[in-house]
Design a protein around this motif. Sequence first.
Motif, PDB file in Angstrom:
ATOM      1  N   THR A  23      37.957  45.094  39.224  1.00  0.00           N
ATOM      2  CA  THR A  23      37.948  44.307  40.447  1.00  0.00           C
ATOM      3  C   THR A  23      37.169  45.039  41.537  1.00  0.00           C
ATOM      4  O   THR A  23      37.269  46.258  41.672  1.00  0.00           O
ATOM      5  CB  THR A  23      39.388  44.053  40.922  1.00  0.00           C
ATOM      6  OG1 THR A  23      40.084  43.354  39.883  1.00  0.00           O
ATOM      7  CG2 THR A  23      39.430  43.241  42.192  1.00  0.00           C
ATOM      8  N   VAL A  24      36.386  44.291  42.303  1.00  0.00           N
ATOM      9  CA  VAL A  24      35.660  44.850  43.446  1.00  0.00           C
ATOM     10  C   VAL A  24      36.475  44.498  44.690  1.00  0.00           C
ATOM     11  O   VAL A  24      36.703  43.325  44.977  1.00  0.00           O
ATOM     12  CB  VAL A  24      34.232  44.269  43.557  1.00  0.00           C
ATOM     13  CG1 VAL A  24      33.506  44.882  44.741  1.00  0.00           C
ATOM     14  CG2 VAL A  24      33.466  44.481  42.272  1.00  0.00           C
TER      15      VAL A  24
ATOM     16  N   LEU B 112      38.992  40.517  47.607  1.00  0.00           N
ATOM     17  CA  LEU B 112      38.686  41.073  46.293  1.00  0.00           C
ATOM     18  C   LEU B 112      37.941  40.063  45.438  1.00  0.00           C
ATOM     19  O   LEU B 112      38.035  38.861  45.643  1.00  0.00           O
ATOM     20  CB  LEU B 112      39.950  41.532  45.569  1.00  0.00           C
ATOM     21  CG  LEU B 112      41.066  40.509  45.342  1.00  0.00           C
ATOM     22  CD1 LEU B 112      40.908  39.792  44.028  1.00  0.00           C
ATOM     23  CD2 LEU B 112      42.400  41.236  45.368  1.00  0.00           C
ATOM     24  N   LEU B 113      37.186  40.595  44.505  1.00  0.00           N
ATOM     25  CA  LEU B 113      36.438  39.771  43.562  1.00  0.00           C
ATOM     26  C   LEU B 113      36.844  40.214  42.164  1.00  0.00           C
ATOM     27  O   LEU B 113      36.592  41.349  41.775  1.00  0.00           O
ATOM     28  CB  LEU B 113      34.932  39.956  43.764  1.00  0.00           C
ATOM     29  CG  LEU B 113      34.008  39.180  42.844  1.00  0.00           C
ATOM     30  CD1 LEU B 113      34.163  37.681  43.064  1.00  0.00           C
ATOM     31  CD2 LEU B 113      32.573  39.581  43.068  1.00  0.00           C
ATOM     32  N   THR B 114      37.520  39.326  41.441  1.00  0.00           N
ATOM     33  CA  THR B 114      37.957  39.663  40.095  1.00  0.00           C
ATOM     34  C   THR B 114      36.875  39.278  39.095  1.00  0.00           C
ATOM     35  O   THR B 114      36.173  38.284  39.272  1.00  0.00           O
ATOM     36  CB  THR B 114      39.273  38.951  39.739  1.00  0.00           C
ATOM     37  OG1 THR B 114      39.092  37.547  39.907  1.00  0.00           O
ATOM     38  CG2 THR B 114      40.409  39.430  40.611  1.00  0.00           C
ATOM     39  N   LEU B 115      36.771  40.084  38.055  1.00  0.00           N
ATOM     40  CA  LEU B 115      35.754  39.872  37.034  1.00  0.00           C
ATOM     41  C   LEU B 115      36.411  39.688  35.672  1.00  0.00           C
ATOM     42  O   LEU B 115      37.535  40.135  35.447  1.00  0.00           O
ATOM     43  CB  LEU B 115      34.797  41.063  36.987  1.00  0.00           C
ATOM     44  CG  LEU B 115      34.039  41.357  38.276  1.00  0.00           C
ATOM     45  CD1 LEU B 115      33.178  42.584  38.120  1.00  0.00           C
ATOM     46  CD2 LEU B 115      33.195  40.183  38.680  1.00  0.00           C
ATOM     47  N   GLY B 116      35.678  39.054  34.772  1.00  0.00           N
ATOM     48  CA  GLY B 116      36.151  38.867  33.409  1.00  0.00           C
ATOM     49  C   GLY B 116      36.141  40.172  32.640  1.00  0.00           C
ATOM     50  O   GLY B 116      35.526  41.153  33.056  1.00  0.00           O
ATOM     51  N   ARG B 117      36.770  40.173  31.480  1.00  0.00           N
ATOM     52  CA  ARG B 117      36.960  41.420  30.731  1.00  0.00           C
ATOM     53  C   ARG B 117      35.665  42.045  30.220  1.00  0.00           C
ATOM     54  O   ARG B 117      35.631  43.242  29.958  1.00  0.00           O
ATOM     55  CB  ARG B 117      37.933  41.205  29.578  1.00  0.00           C
ATOM     56  CG  ARG B 117      37.470  40.270  28.510  1.00  0.00           C
ATOM     57  CD  ARG B 117      38.535  40.061  27.432  1.00  0.00           C
ATOM     58  NE  ARG B 117      38.028  39.232  26.373  1.00  0.00           N
ATOM     59  CZ  ARG B 117      37.377  39.683  25.316  1.00  0.00           C
ATOM     60  NH1 ARG B 117      37.170  40.977  25.193  1.00  0.00           N
ATOM     61  NH2 ARG B 117      36.941  38.864  24.395  1.00  0.00           N
ATOM     62  N   LEU B 118      34.595  41.281  30.100  1.00  0.00           N
ATOM     63  CA  LEU B 118      33.313  41.830  29.642  1.00  0.00           C
ATOM     64  C   LEU B 118      32.276  41.905  30.754  1.00  0.00           C
ATOM     65  O   LEU B 118      31.110  42.171  30.505  1.00  0.00           O
ATOM     66  CB  LEU B 118      32.765  41.003  28.477  1.00  0.00           C
ATOM     67  CG  LEU B 118      33.619  40.988  27.211  1.00  0.00           C
ATOM     68  CD1 LEU B 118      32.993  40.099  26.156  1.00  0.00           C
ATOM     69  CD2 LEU B 118      33.837  42.390  26.675  1.00  0.00           C
TER      70      LEU B 118
END
Length: 163
Positions: free
Chosen positions: A93-94, A132-138
């Motif tokens: 997460t950023v 926050l900016l959540t990202l996928g697992r890849l």
Amino acid sequence: VFTTVDRVGGTRLDPAYRADLKGHIERFRMAGHDLALREPVHVSLEIDLFICVAPSYFRSDVRAALLVRLGSGVMPDGQHALFHPDEFSFGQTVYLSTIYAAAREVPGVDSVRVTRFHRQGDEDNKPLADGLLTLGRLEIPRLENNPNFPEHGVLRLELSGGK
């Protein structure tokens, strides 16, 4: 079996490295399973900052220091800049607070306000509102701020005050 590789320094999977890695993993592969190596999915960021510069500092000096600190390279003291490829990995997460903290470390910065924070090309204000900016697992975040490759992330600075 799909294996996604995040190389040191964000280096791409060249044919020689791909062959070496496949050779290493081959001895652990279960019979009947194929092996495929993939690049990570890079998520380019778009961030705009409004910076108030302290009265005794030159805006140009503060801008230059901010571009180094919030960049994707190595700083003069040898530490990684905030968006260096080795500072983030899969699904990380950023957080806006990290960006605020890094910008405030720069001498001459009185205050910081983030006015845009999202995936590049996606005008969703939710990450800015949530902080926050959540990202996928890849997925791995990327912000190179390179004018030759604007699709690799963009950082815009608006400075006021100072000299």
